[in-house]
Design an enzyme around this catalytic site. Structure first.
Site, PDB file in Angstrom:
ATOM      1  N   HIS A   1      29.642 -84.724  26.771  1.00 19.89           N
ATOM      2  CA  HIS A   1      28.631 -85.206  25.806  1.00 19.89           C
ATOM      3  C   HIS A   1      29.251 -86.211  24.848  1.00 19.89           C
ATOM      4  O   HIS A   1      29.977 -85.854  23.923  1.00 19.89           O
ATOM      5  CB  HIS A   1      28.042 -84.027  25.016  1.00 19.89           C
ATOM      6  CG  HIS A   1      26.855 -84.420  24.184  1.00 19.89           C
ATOM      7  ND1 HIS A   1      25.612 -83.860  24.355  1.00 19.89           N
ATOM      8  CD2 HIS A   1      26.716 -85.336  23.191  1.00 19.89           C
ATOM      9  CE1 HIS A   1      24.758 -84.409  23.502  1.00 19.89           C
ATOM     10  NE2 HIS A   1      25.413 -85.303  22.777  1.00 19.89           N
ATOM     11  N   HIS A  45      28.440 -90.463  23.111  1.00 13.14           N
ATOM     12  CA  HIS A  45      27.502 -91.591  22.980  1.00 13.14           C
ATOM     13  C   HIS A  45      28.315 -92.877  23.026  1.00 13.14           C
ATOM     14  O   HIS A  45      28.766 -93.362  21.982  1.00 13.14           O
ATOM     15  CB  HIS A  45      26.707 -91.486  21.678  1.00 13.14           C
ATOM     16  CG  HIS A  45      25.794 -90.298  21.625  1.00 13.14           C
ATOM     17  ND1 HIS A  45      24.432 -90.397  21.761  1.00 13.14           N
ATOM     18  CD2 HIS A  45      26.056 -88.969  21.479  1.00 13.14           C
ATOM     19  CE1 HIS A  45      23.889 -89.189  21.693  1.00 13.14           C
ATOM     20  NE2 HIS A  45      24.851 -88.300  21.517  1.00 13.14           N
ATOM     21  N   GLN A  95      16.561 -91.670  21.639  1.00 12.31           N
ATOM     22  CA  GLN A  95      17.010 -91.363  20.268  1.00 12.31           C
ATOM     23  C   GLN A  95      15.847 -91.220  19.284  1.00 12.31           C
ATOM     24  O   GLN A  95      15.866 -90.371  18.410  1.00 12.31           O
ATOM     25  CB  GLN A  95      17.951 -92.481  19.791  1.00 12.31           C
ATOM     26  CG  GLN A  95      18.382 -92.399  18.335  1.00 12.31           C
ATOM     27  CD  GLN A  95      19.605 -91.531  18.123  1.00 12.31           C
ATOM     28  OE1 GLN A  95      20.684 -91.828  18.622  1.00 12.31           O
ATOM     29  NE2 GLN A  95      19.439 -90.441  17.406  1.00 12.31           N
ATOM     30  N   HIS A 122      19.004 -83.193  23.998  1.00 11.52           N
ATOM     31  CA  HIS A 122      19.419 -82.863  22.630  1.00 11.52           C
ATOM     32  C   HIS A 122      18.357 -81.884  22.127  1.00 11.52           C
ATOM     33  O   HIS A 122      17.216 -82.284  21.897  1.00 11.52           O
ATOM     34  CB  HIS A 122      19.424 -84.106  21.743  1.00 11.52           C
ATOM     35  CG  HIS A 122      20.634 -84.965  21.892  1.00 11.52           C
ATOM     36  ND1 HIS A 122      20.959 -85.620  23.042  1.00 11.52           N
ATOM     37  CD2 HIS A 122      21.622 -85.276  20.993  1.00 11.52           C
ATOM     38  CE1 HIS A 122      22.078 -86.293  22.864  1.00 11.52           C
ATOM     39  NE2 HIS A 122      22.512 -86.106  21.627  1.00 11.52           N
ATOM     40  N   GLU A 151      18.775 -79.700  17.428  1.00 12.84           N
ATOM     41  CA  GLU A 151      19.980 -80.099  16.682  1.00 12.84           C
ATOM     42  C   GLU A 151      19.610 -80.188  15.207  1.00 12.84           C
ATOM     43  O   GLU A 151      19.404 -81.267  14.644  1.00 12.84           O
ATOM     44  CB  GLU A 151      20.526 -81.440  17.194  1.00 12.84           C
ATOM     45  CG  GLU A 151      21.883 -81.788  16.564  1.00 12.84           C
ATOM     46  CD  GLU A 151      22.410 -83.144  16.993  1.00 12.84           C
ATOM     47  OE1 GLU A 151      21.688 -83.886  17.681  1.00 12.84           O
ATOM     48  OE2 GLU A 151      23.562 -83.464  16.630  1.00 12.84           O
ATOM     49  N   ASP A 184      30.958 -85.756  21.393  1.00 14.94           N
ATOM     50  CA  ASP A 184      29.761 -86.364  20.803  1.00 14.94           C
ATOM     51  C   ASP A 184      30.014 -87.784  20.304  1.00 14.94           C
ATOM     52  O   ASP A 184      29.399 -88.725  20.771  1.00 14.94           O
ATOM     53  CB  ASP A 184      29.185 -85.482  19.679  1.00 14.94           C
ATOM     54  CG  ASP A 184      27.669 -85.618  19.529  1.00 14.94           C
ATOM     55  OD1 ASP A 184      27.079 -86.442  20.254  1.00 14.94           O
ATOM     56  OD2 ASP A 184      27.081 -84.905  18.707  1.00 14.94           O
ATOM     57  N   TRP A 221      28.031 -91.579  12.438  1.00 16.69           N
ATOM     58  CA  TRP A 221      27.754 -90.169  12.184  1.00 16.69           C
ATOM     59  C   TRP A 221      29.015 -89.328  12.061  1.00 16.69           C
ATOM     60  O   TRP A 221      29.018 -88.259  11.487  1.00 16.69           O
ATOM     61  CB  TRP A 221      26.870 -89.601  13.304  1.00 16.69           C
ATOM     62  CG  TRP A 221      25.531 -90.245  13.287  1.00 16.69           C
ATOM     63  CD1 TRP A 221      24.471 -89.897  12.507  1.00 16.69           C
ATOM     64  CD2 TRP A 221      25.103 -91.383  14.049  1.00 16.69           C
ATOM     65  NE1 TRP A 221      23.418 -90.743  12.740  1.00 16.69           N
ATOM     66  CE2 TRP A 221      23.774 -91.662  13.675  1.00 16.69           C
ATOM     67  CE3 TRP A 221      25.716 -92.203  15.012  1.00 16.69           C
ATOM     68  CZ2 TRP A 221      23.046 -92.723  14.236  1.00 16.69           C
ATOM     69  CZ3 TRP A 221      24.997 -93.244  15.560  1.00 16.69           C
ATOM     70  CH2 TRP A 221      23.675 -93.497  15.176  1.00 16.69           C
TER      71      TRP A 221
HETATM   72 ZN   LIG Z   1      24.613 -86.246  21.036  1.00 18.02          ZN
END
Ligand SMILES: [Zn+2]
Length: 411
Positions: free
Chosen positions: A56, A58, A151, A209, A212, A308, A314
């Site tokens: 996982h 991005h 997203q 996802h 979350e 991630d 983030w």
């Molecule tokens: Zn993610």
């Protein structure tokens, strides 16, 4: 090629692993230590494992932190704002260059299988088009699975459904989703039905996802699991994050676990990202904002760890090393009993490979691809304790990378 004096996980003694034509052709128990000859690779008693897996990440957002501005509060919400600034300047070449750099960082750490979520809530599908090229160009380093990740939602984004279908048409491998982010509960539910239909029709894997958030009323996991159960697709479906499970009460969770077990779905937790971003509405006591990893594992279900983010709006840290995430995850999830430590690499190897449905493309068995990593440690316990690095990475029976271990000399 022979790799001699190898320790294999969950097997006693030393082994020689022979590779021919890109596959493992023999695994032979050794009575004693052997001396290396010709082109033998000497594992020197250290662990020879199937490659580490990143289940996982991005890759479209990676390596953008601080450009043009840093996230000062560290929150998810400021992250979205900072990403908005960066998104305005993104080009095809920029996306590709950052993804290639990150894949190299992953490969340096012995990772050869990667699942990346790519944002498809973009009328041009620009990041997806870039990543489809990267998937081919980086094949010598990693096998890349691309998730069509909405997203900004499927139902609550203009043309969201059509963009998901186009993304799969263009060649994304996995159908994604984000039901807890849709505008209403009903949209969240219908987004799951839509994405499961799409995956079933096109023969794709699913990675959502899911929940979350710290909101204990975010309960889309039950919808996803039930859809997977009814369709008999559980092993092909993954629920990522499920951090709300850390806030569910036990009465609801015990009922939920019955369904989760029946469904046979897989779980990914990203413990460093979640401990950083969740719990932000709490004062004290403050929740961890991480899913019930130990409990999922104890119940006999499949769960693994992912990174991630690497240096994005983030999450500012990360360097490609999944053992760092394993270390943090074992702490955060209360999995530091010796039994857990002694099999801890499951959470970043075999369990992750199962999540990615790698099947017979993964593992140290005769006939499987000769993708192998020698770790600078003798056991799972030592690997995580010493944050062992990949010493040699072998892909398709060829040495892909070697690392000279650091040497410390006191005066
Ligand atoms: Zn993610």
């Amino acid at each position: 090629m022979n790799i001699i004096n190898a320790t294999l996980r969950k097997r006693q003694g030393l082994f020689t692993v022979t590779c021919d034509g890109g596959r493992i052709s023999a695994i032979t128990a050794q009575p004693d230590l052997l001396l290396a000859k010709d082109d033998d690779i000497d594992a020197a008693g250290q662990l020879l494992i199937a490659p580490l897996v990143e289940p996982h990440i991005h890759l479209d957002a990676t390596l953008t932190a601080g450009d043009p501005q840093w996230n000062m509060s560290g929150t998810l919400f400021e992250g979205i704002e900072r990403w908005g600034q960066r998104k305005a300047t993104i080009t095809h070449e920029d996306t590709k260059a950052r993804a290639h750099t990150t894949i190299r960082m992953l490969a340096e750490h012995g990772i050869q299988h990667v699942r990346t979520h790519i944002d498809v809530t973009d009328p041009t599908l620009g990041a997806l088009k870039a990543m489809l090229e990267v998937r081919e160009e980086a094949r010598h380093l990693v096998d890349l699975q691309i998730v069509a990740f909405p997203q900004e939602g499927i139902e609550s984004y203009d043309n969201g459904r059509a963009l998901m279908e186009q993304a799969i048409e263009l060649g994304a491998d996995v159908v994604g989703g984000i039901p807890h982010f849709e505008n209403t509960r009903e949209q969240g539910v219908s987004s799951i039905k839509f994405l499961m239909d799409l995956a079933e029709r096109r023969g794709c894997l699913v990675d959502v996802h899911c929940d979350e958030t710290d909101d204990p009323h975010s309960r889309f996991l039950e919808v996803l699991a039930e859809e997977a159960r009814v369709r008999g697709m559980g092993s092909r479906v993954t629920a990522s994050h499920t951090t709300a499970m850390g806030s569910y009460d036990n009465a609801y969770c015990s009922k939920l676990f019955r369904l989760l077990k029946h469904s046979g779905i897989n779980f990914v937790s990203c413990p460093t990202e979640s401990i950083h971003l969740q719990g932000r509405f709490d004062t004290f006591p403050k929740r961890r904002g991480v899913t019930r990893v130990a409990e999922i594992d104890r119940a006999g279900m499949n769960v693994c760890f992912g990174q991630d983010s690497i240096k994005d709006p983030w999450y500012p840290l990360g360097n490609g090393n999944i053992l760092r995430v394993l270390d943090a995850g074992l702490h955060i999830c209360h999995m530091m009993g010796f039994e857990d430590l002694a099999r801890s690499l499951d959470l970043v190897t075999d369990n992750s490979a199962r999540t990615l449905n790698l099947g017979e493309r993964y593992g140290i068995e005769v006939g499987r691809p000769a993708n192998l990593v020698i770790l600078d440690a003798e056991s799972d316990y030592e690997a995580v304790r010493r944050q062992a690095k990949a010493r040699v990475s072998i892909r398709g029976g060829q040495v892909l990378m070697t690392r000279v271990p650091e040497r410390v000399e006191f005066a």
